[in-house]
Design a protein around this motif. Structure first.
Motif, PDB file in Angstrom:
ATOM      1  N   PHE A 192      14.725  -1.051  -0.888  1.00 22.55           N
ATOM      2  CA  PHE A 192      15.495  -1.091   0.364  1.00 22.55           C
ATOM      3  C   PHE A 192      14.854  -2.004   1.399  1.00 22.55           C
ATOM      4  CE2 PHE A 192      17.457   0.643   4.228  1.00 22.55           C
ATOM      5  CZ  PHE A 192      18.791   0.510   3.838  1.00 22.55           C
ATOM      6  N   LYS A 193      13.564  -2.074   1.353  1.00 20.87           N
ATOM      7  CA  LYS A 193      12.856  -2.947   2.287  1.00 20.87           C
ATOM      8  C   LYS A 193      13.342  -4.389   2.129  1.00 20.87           C
ATOM      9  CE  LYS A 193       8.092  -3.949   3.781  1.00 20.87           C
ATOM     10  NZ  LYS A 193       8.355  -5.353   3.871  1.00 20.87           N
ATOM     11  N   ALA A 194      13.603  -4.736   0.863  1.00 21.10           N
ATOM     12  CA  ALA A 194      14.064  -6.097   0.574  1.00 21.10           C
ATOM     13  C   ALA A 194      15.427  -6.363   1.213  1.00 21.10           C
ATOM     14  CB  ALA A 194      14.144  -6.290  -0.939  1.00 21.10           C
ATOM     15  N   ALA A 214      10.850   8.517 -11.685  1.00 22.26           N
ATOM     16  CA  ALA A 214      11.957   7.573 -11.903  1.00 22.26           C
ATOM     17  C   ALA A 214      11.573   6.187 -11.412  1.00 22.26           C
ATOM     18  CB  ALA A 214      13.209   8.078 -11.190  1.00 22.26           C
ATOM     19  N   LYS A 215      10.861   6.142 -10.271  1.00 21.84           N
ATOM     20  CA  LYS A 215      10.407   4.852  -9.746  1.00 21.84           C
ATOM     21  C   LYS A 215       9.469   4.196 -10.761  1.00 21.84           C
ATOM     22  CE  LYS A 215      11.999   4.653  -5.423  1.00 21.84           C
ATOM     23  NZ  LYS A 215      13.023   3.710  -5.031  1.00 21.84           N
ATOM     24  N   ARG A 216       8.549   5.030 -11.166  1.00 21.86           N
ATOM     25  CA  ARG A 216       7.549   4.490 -12.087  1.00 21.86           C
ATOM     26  C   ARG A 216       8.192   3.961 -13.354  1.00 21.86           C
ATOM     27  NH1 ARG A 216       3.893   8.525 -10.277  1.00 21.86           N
ATOM     28  NH2 ARG A 216       4.568   9.973 -11.910  1.00 21.86           N
ATOM     29  N   ASP A 241      15.954   8.249  -3.651  1.00 23.01           N
ATOM     30  CA  ASP A 241      15.296   7.195  -2.875  1.00 23.01           C
ATOM     31  C   ASP A 241      15.955   5.871  -3.246  1.00 23.01           C
ATOM     32  OD1 ASP A 241      12.139   6.663  -1.567  1.00 23.01           O
ATOM     33  OD2 ASP A 241      13.346   4.980  -2.338  1.00 23.01           O
ATOM     34  N   LEU A 242      16.513   5.183  -2.221  1.00 24.20           N
ATOM     35  CA  LEU A 242      17.186   3.914  -2.505  1.00 24.20           C
ATOM     36  C   LEU A 242      16.141   2.888  -2.978  1.00 24.20           C
ATOM     37  CD1 LEU A 242      19.743   3.658   0.433  1.00 24.20           C
ATOM     38  CD2 LEU A 242      19.898   4.917  -1.715  1.00 24.20           C
ATOM     39  N   ASP A 243      16.527   2.095  -3.978  1.00 23.38           N
ATOM     40  CA  ASP A 243      15.579   1.140  -4.555  1.00 23.38           C
ATOM     41  C   ASP A 243      15.501  -0.133  -3.724  1.00 23.38           C
ATOM     42  OD1 ASP A 243      15.039   2.878  -6.612  1.00 23.38           O
ATOM     43  OD2 ASP A 243      16.655   2.060  -7.900  1.00 23.38           O
TER      44      ASP A 243
HETATM   45  P1  GH3 Z   1      11.221   1.423  -3.435  1.00 21.01           P
HETATM   46  O1  GH3 Z   1      12.183   0.936  -4.407  1.00 21.01           O
HETATM   47  O2  GH3 Z   1       9.838   1.549  -3.925  1.00 21.01           O
HETATM   48  O3  GH3 Z   1      11.627   2.653  -2.779  1.00 21.01           O
HETATM   49  O4  GH3 Z   1      11.150   0.294  -2.357  1.00 21.01           O
HETATM   50  P2  GH3 Z   1      11.570   0.352  -0.902  1.00 21.01           P
HETATM   51  O5  GH3 Z   1      11.539  -0.930  -0.282  1.00 21.01           O
HETATM   52  O6  GH3 Z   1      12.886   1.059  -0.847  1.00 21.01           O
HETATM   53  O7  GH3 Z   1      10.524   1.332  -0.283  1.00 21.01           O
HETATM   54  P3  GH3 Z   1       9.599   1.203   0.926  1.00 21.01           P
HETATM   55  O8  GH3 Z   1       9.020   2.595   1.189  1.00 21.01           O
HETATM   56  O9  GH3 Z   1       8.618   0.156   0.729  1.00 21.01           O
HETATM   57  O10 GH3 Z   1      10.446   0.780   2.146  1.00 21.01           O
HETATM   58  C1  GH3 Z   1      11.407   1.608   2.727  1.00 21.01           C
HETATM   59  C2  GH3 Z   1      12.129   0.814   3.732  1.00 21.01           C
HETATM   60  O11 GH3 Z   1      13.242   1.484   4.296  1.00 21.01           O
HETATM   61  C3  GH3 Z   1      11.250   0.407   4.869  1.00 21.01           C
HETATM   62  C4  GH3 Z   1      12.031   0.662   6.111  1.00 21.01           C
HETATM   63  O12 GH3 Z   1      12.128  -0.476   6.973  1.00 21.01           O
HETATM   64  C5  GH3 Z   1      13.395   0.950   5.586  1.00 21.01           C
HETATM   65  N1  GH3 Z   1      13.999   1.905   6.473  1.00 21.01           N
HETATM   66  C6  GH3 Z   1      13.604   3.170   6.692  1.00 21.01           C
HETATM   67  N2  GH3 Z   1      14.445   3.775   7.609  1.00 21.01           N
HETATM   68  C7  GH3 Z   1      15.367   2.805   7.916  1.00 21.01           C
HETATM   69  C8  GH3 Z   1      16.495   2.798   8.786  1.00 21.01           C
HETATM   70  O13 GH3 Z   1      16.816   3.788   9.460  1.00 21.01           O
HETATM   71  N3  GH3 Z   1      17.231   1.661   8.828  1.00 21.01           N
HETATM   72  C9  GH3 Z   1      16.919   0.554   8.104  1.00 21.01           C
HETATM   73  N4  GH3 Z   1      17.700  -0.537   8.175  1.00 21.01           N
HETATM   74  N5  GH3 Z   1      15.876   0.516   7.312  1.00 21.01           N
HETATM   75  C10 GH3 Z   1      15.099   1.647   7.210  1.00 21.01           C
END
Ligand code: GH3
Ligand code: MG
Ligand code: MG
Length: 616
Positions: free
Chosen positions: A471-473, A580-582, A467-469
């Motif tokens: 990523f939302k940011a 790992a996240k935790r 899981d990419l860290d």
């Molecule tokens: P964490 O480290 O906890 O995983 O934080 P995170 O931000 O990676 O996790 P979170 O589940 O909060 O958010 C995942 C994000 O990935 C939200 C969503 O917008 C983004 N995302 C999911 N699928 C896609 C995609 O196909 N393209 C893009 N650009 N973003 C995507």
């Protein structure tokens, strides 16, 4: 033709070509043969010499005194003997026999040819066979055995029709017509001559045309239609002199012209006949010449002189000595007419009676020959029809085969196309569009069977959940398009680093799952950490700078220690990823049986928790 099948020299090829051209284009055939002979003589090329001499010998046979032709044909025969070409030897013999025949030695000619018949039919091709059979026919014809002559001629015609392109069938039309005319069946002869003259338009063989024309003139004269022969005489005289005189027959033309009332033409033709027959003409020609002279005398008002000329030639020679029935009849008929004009009725009657007897004899022979010819013709027609039918069937089968092959080609093209499409569709169905990795559906399809295989073989199958860290940011800061670019880059990185047997999927969003056959969790974690380091080092151009130092969290479990069912194994890896996240992200957590005993459930606790901390 029975030659040892070594590679033919150019000279031999020319000579053979000349052989095939003999009747089609007599002049070119001769020129080719001369050229071939020149180079063959220089190179000591015996097979080429043999065939070139054969062509030349046969040409001389038609145009020069028999002795000269015989010399050349004997030389051809010696060459054939020296190079072991039995077929060529037999063909030279056919020519030599014809030379004998031209010298009124039919019996000797037949004695040469008959013993060669079956061997020749076995060894020679169609043209050669037709020539051999025609040679035998010529002997029988000269010996007065028309029935045999016809049998051989029709057999020869059958062979010649197989080699129609070489034009020998025209020679046979001419000979059959000549034979029919000998028997007084002139109407039938005219039909053959007509066909021959038609075919002659396809050939460059003036001599053959001239011979056909002479025969037609003879037939028309015999049918008391001498006037109708005048155009043929004109046509003949318009031919090149060598062709016209090569055919001989000026005496026949003279008789026709005189009987048609064309006296000056008759005189002129008789003069040419006299010159042409200066030295020892064949028996028939000698007697026709006498008839022509007698006709001329009568035309000049002196029938007595004419009758006297003919009477001096009595008694007529026997058939065996070369006098044909036709000329014998012609002679007696003319003699009877002239005697009548002289007022010697009783002598005229006697000549007429003799002539009538011969006519009867001719009619009897003609009848026999006709029934023979009819049955041969029927047989020929039947064979021809059979062959045509076969040919039609063969063509139809060929067409059907070709159509079938075309349809098959189209069909297999379509099948290939459909297969390609199906493969592409199948591929599309299991691929993730953005990263090019497999999708979750594929994962759920292959995981159970990979697991079963691993269990059966007692090997470990490792499952890695990534899981990419934060990523939302990334999305929030640099936009969704940049997020997509990162996801694509991550997919490419994974593809580059995996073994061919590994299966990498986009599990959903920014989560990935990798299946590694024959790999323990421990080994898989090492690989995952190496991947994590590379991921961190990747640099992305973004608005206002460079984005680097990205991280991911990974959970790893293998089938040997965590779980032996697909769902349980996935869940174990997933739980580790959460762990790992935790623990602060940017790290891998491998399944620990001790810690997850309550979760994975179906394994004895053997491993301890193992984490790899992120460098940050
Ligand atoms: P964490 O480290 O906890 O995983 O934080 P995170 O931000 O990676 O996790 P979170 O589940 O909060 O958010 C995942 C994000 O990935 C939200 C969503 O917008 C983004 N995302 C999911 N699928 C896609 C995609 O196909 N393209 C893009 N650009 N973003 C995507
Ligand atoms: Mg997530
Ligand atoms: Mg995330």
């Amino acid at each position: 033709m029975g030659t040892a099948r070594t590679r033919a020299s150019p000279a031999l090829r020319h000579a053979r070509h000349a052989w095939r051209l003999q009747y089609l284009d007599a002049a070119r055939a001769l020129a080719l043969a001369e050229r071939a002979l020149q180079s063959a003589a220089q190179d000591g090329d015996l097979p080429a010499q043999c065939w070139a001499r054969l062509v030349r010998g046969l040409h001389l046979m038609r145009t020069a005194p028999a002795a000269q032709a015989s010399r050349e044909l004997r030389a051809a025969q010696e060459a054939a003997l020296a190079c072991g070409d039995r077929g060529a030897q037999i063909l030279a013999e056919v020519g030599l026999a014809r030379c004998e025949l031209n010298s009124d030695r039919a019996q000797a000619a037949l004695a040469r040819l008959l013993p060669l018949r079956s061997e020749g039919l076995r060894l020679l091709r169609h043209l050669g066979r037709a020539m051999l059979l025609n040679g035998i026919a010529g002997c029988f014809s000269a010996l007065g055995d028309s029935a045999e002559a016809f049998a051989y001629m029709y057999q020869a015609l059958r062979e010649a029709r197989h080699a129609r392109r070489q034009g020998f069938d025209v020679v046979l039309y001419c000979n059959i017509a000549h034979e029919l005319c000998q028997l007084g069946d002139c109407e039938e002869a005219l039909r053959y001559l007509h066909e021959g003259l038609d075919r002659c338009d396809d050939l460059r063989n003036g001599r053959l045309r001239a011979t056909l024309l002479v025969n037609r003139i003879v037939c028309l004269t015999d049918l008391d239609r001498a006037r109708d022969a005048l155009p043929d005489i004109e046509q003949l005289l318009a031919l090149p002199a060598a062709d016209a005189s090569g055919a001989g027959g000026f005496e026949s033309m003279a008789i026709a012209a005189l009987r048609a009332g064309a006296r000056p033409l008759g005189d002129q033709l008789l003069e040419r006949a006299r010159r042409a027959r200066a030295d020892e003409p064949p028996v028939d020609a000698r007697h026709e010449l006498l008839v022509a002279q007698a006709e001329q005398a009568a035309a000049h008002g002196d029938p007595v002189q004419g009758a006297r000329l003919l009477a001096a030639a009595l008694p007529l020679p026997a058939t065996a000595d070369g006098l044909s029935l036709r000329v014998r009849c012609l002679f007696l008929h003319t003699h009877s007419e002239l005697l009548q004009r002289c007022g010697d009725d009783s002598a005229a009657l006697e000549a007429l009676r003799q002539g009538q007897q011969l006519h009867l004899e001719r009619a009897r022979l003609a009848l026999r020959a006709r029934s023979q010819a009819a049955s041969l013709q029927t047989e020929l027609l039947r064979l021809q029809r059979e062959r045509d039918g076969l040919e039609v069937r063969r063509r139809a089968a060929e067409r059907a085969r070709a159509q079938l092959a075309a349809i098959n080609r189209q069909l297999s093209q379509r099948v290939e196309e459909v297969q390609r499409l199906q493969a592409a569709l199948a591929e599309q169905a299991v691929r993730d569009f953005l990263t090019g990795l497999y999708n979750r559906r594929h994962l759920s399809e292959v995981l159970p069977s990979m697991l079963a295989l691993a269990n059966r073989n007692g090997e470990a199958l490792a499952v890695v959940v990534i899981d990419l860290d934060h990523f939302k940011a990334v999305n929030d800061r640099y936009g969704h398009a940049t997020g997509d670019r990162l996801l694509q880059a991550f997919g490419a990185l994974v593809r580059r680093n995996l073994r061919r047997s590994d299966i990498a999927c986009r599990y959903g969003g920014e989560e990935f799952c990798v299946l590694m056959p024959k790999t323990s969790a421990h080994a898989a974690r090492r690989k995952t950490d190496a991947l994590r380091r590379q991921w961190r080092e990747l640099r992305f151009e973004v608005d206002g700078g460079v984005l680097t130092g990205n991280s991911f969290s990974a959970g790893i479990a293998d089938s040997a220690t965590a779980a032996s069912t697909a769902d349980a194994l996935l869940k174990a890896a997933d739980d580790c990823a959460l762990d790992a996240k935790r623990r602060g992200r940017d790290q891998s957590v491998a399944f620990s049986a001790a810690r997850h005993a309550g979760v994975a459930g179906d394994r004895a606790p053997v491993a301890t928790l193992a984490t790899t901390d992120g460098a940050r």
